[in-house]
Design an enzyme around this catalytic site. Structure first.
Site, PDB file in Angstrom:
ATOM      1  N   GLY A  71     -20.263  60.301  51.728  1.00 21.26           N
ATOM      2  CA  GLY A  71     -20.059  60.814  50.284  1.00 21.26           C
ATOM      3  C   GLY A  71     -18.490  60.975  50.069  1.00 21.26           C
ATOM      4  N   CYS A  92     -19.793  58.910  58.132  1.00 18.43           N
ATOM      5  CA  CYS A  92     -18.510  58.675  57.361  1.00 18.43           C
ATOM      6  C   CYS A  92     -17.905  59.913  56.919  1.00 18.43           C
ATOM      7  CB  CYS A  92     -19.038  57.818  56.158  1.00 18.43           C
ATOM      8  SG  CYS A  92     -17.759  56.869  55.333  1.00 18.43           S
ATOM      9  N   ARG A 114      -8.895  59.192  57.353  1.00 19.35           N
ATOM     10  CA  ARG A 114      -9.661  58.829  56.009  1.00 19.35           C
ATOM     11  C   ARG A 114      -9.164  57.491  55.469  1.00 19.35           C
ATOM     12  NH1 ARG A 114      -8.597  61.973  51.168  1.00 19.35           N
ATOM     13  NH2 ARG A 114     -10.620  61.165  50.343  1.00 19.35           N
ATOM     14  N   ILE A 152     -17.748  52.076  54.377  1.00 18.76           N
ATOM     15  CA  ILE A 152     -17.507  52.316  53.036  1.00 18.76           C
ATOM     16  C   ILE A 152     -16.472  53.332  52.950  1.00 18.76           C
ATOM     17  CG2 ILE A 152     -18.229  52.595  50.824  1.00 18.76           C
ATOM     18  CD1 ILE A 152     -21.124  52.286  51.830  1.00 18.76           C
ATOM     19  N   ARG A 153     -15.090  52.832  52.739  1.00 15.15           N
ATOM     20  CA  ARG A 153     -13.861  53.631  52.772  1.00 15.15           C
ATOM     21  C   ARG A 153     -13.889  54.521  53.869  1.00 15.15           C
ATOM     22  NH1 ARG A 153     -15.313  53.113  47.484  1.00 15.15           N
ATOM     23  NH2 ARG A 153     -16.451  55.306  47.608  1.00 15.15           N
ATOM     24  N   HIS A 193     -22.700  53.860  57.982  1.00 18.64           N
ATOM     25  CA  HIS A 193     -23.791  54.469  57.349  1.00 18.64           C
ATOM     26  C   HIS A 193     -25.050  54.017  57.983  1.00 18.64           C
ATOM     27  CE1 HIS A 193     -21.400  56.362  54.122  1.00 18.64           C
ATOM     28  NE2 HIS A 193     -20.550  55.510  54.126  1.00 18.64           N
ATOM     29  N   GLU A 197     -28.023  55.055  57.632  1.00 17.98           N
ATOM     30  CA  GLU A 197     -28.834  55.642  56.588  1.00 17.98           C
ATOM     31  C   GLU A 197     -29.028  54.548  55.527  1.00 17.98           C
ATOM     32  OE1 GLU A 197     -25.993  56.860  56.974  1.00 17.98           O
ATOM     33  OE2 GLU A 197     -24.968  57.237  54.973  1.00 17.98           O
TER      34      GLU A 197
HETATM   35  N1  GLN Z   1     -13.462  58.275  51.781  1.00 15.96           N
HETATM   36  C1  GLN Z   1     -14.380  59.188  52.015  1.00 15.96           C
HETATM   37  C2  GLN Z   1     -13.959  60.497  52.329  1.00 15.96           C
HETATM   38  O1  GLN Z   1     -12.943  60.629  52.333  1.00 15.96           O
HETATM   39  C3  GLN Z   1     -15.694  58.906  52.890  1.00 15.96           C
HETATM   40  C4  GLN Z   1     -16.505  57.393  52.412  1.00 15.96           C
HETATM   41  C5  GLN Z   1     -17.854  57.760  52.639  1.00 15.96           C
HETATM   42  O2  GLN Z   1     -18.530  58.467  52.995  1.00 15.96           O
HETATM   43  N2  GLN Z   1     -18.438  56.660  52.358  1.00 15.96           N
HETATM   44  O3  GLN Z   1     -14.576  61.502  52.330  1.00 15.96           O
END
Ligand code: GLN
Length: 197
Positions: free
Chosen positions: A45, A77, A106, A135-136, A176, A178
């Site tokens: 998230g 993540c 991050r 994802i990021r 991820h 999940e």
């Molecule tokens: N970039 C998000 C963060 O700094 C992490 C991204 C993710 O959980 N998909 O929390």
């Protein structure tokens, strides 16, 4: 019973994944709900939002205490970021649970590759490499002496970067599982919770 920290993020996906590997799972948002679980998943998230909400729902100290007393926790993540003792490129006011002795960066893979997929092998998990979805995502830049590196990116520009770690009962991945239906990490975590209980 395994809790999924339900402050923000992909809570439902983790509850589903845990259920599919045969564990009982429920969302956890309040300190009293934490008392009912033997392990905790911190979902993907946004760690800055989770940090704020951990204060609003007053779960930060209870979670830290449970971690100190050996409760198994798995972070994916943003959850990995929440478990780290040090965060680079975080917001100055963001705070986590100080579980795993490691430095994470991050959004480490760069803005131009916000999300990508790569094969990752996880030590101790038999079978083919994970089709890992990032994802990021953060990566791990430093680990303490008690931290086992379980997985790295195997090719591409980020080859060699650490994306899965374990310290005692604490497990974290940058990616991820999940979201992909490959439930081997959840199965590993469910075993860990069983063994700890
Ligand atoms: N970039 C998000 C963060 O700094 C992490 C991204 C993710 O959980 N998909 O929390």
């Amino acid at each position: 019973m395994i809790g999924v920290l339900a402050l923000q993020g992909d809570v439902r996906e983790h509850v589903r994944a845990l259920t599919e590997v045969g564990a009982a799972a429920r969302p956890v948002r309040r300190p009293a709900e934490l008392d009912d679980v033997a392990g905790l998943v911190i979902p993907g998230g946004e760690s800055t939002t989770m940090s704020k909400l951990a204060d609003v729902f007053e779960v930060r100290d209870p979670i830290r205490k449970r971690i100190a007393s050996g409760m198994p926790v798995y972070g994916s993540c943003a959850g990995m970021i929440m478990l780290a003792t040090e965060v680079l490129d975080g917001r100055p006011d963001q705070r986590g649970f100080d579980g795993i002795e490691m430095t994470v960066r991050r959004n480490a893979f760069g803005r131009q590759v916000d999300s990508f997929e790569a094969p990752v092998e996880i030590a101790g998990v038999p079978g083919p490499p994970f089709h890992a979805v990032f994802i990021r995502a953060p990566w791990v830049e430093r680990v303490g002496a008690d931290v086992a590196v379980l997985g790295r990116v195997t090719d591409g520009p980020a080859a060699g970067r650490i994306v899965a770690v374990r310290q005692g009962n604490l497990l974290a991945t940058s990616f991820h599982p999940e979201l992909t239906g490959d439930l081997r990490v959840h199965a590993l975590f469910a075993d860990l919770v069983k063994a700890a209980g």
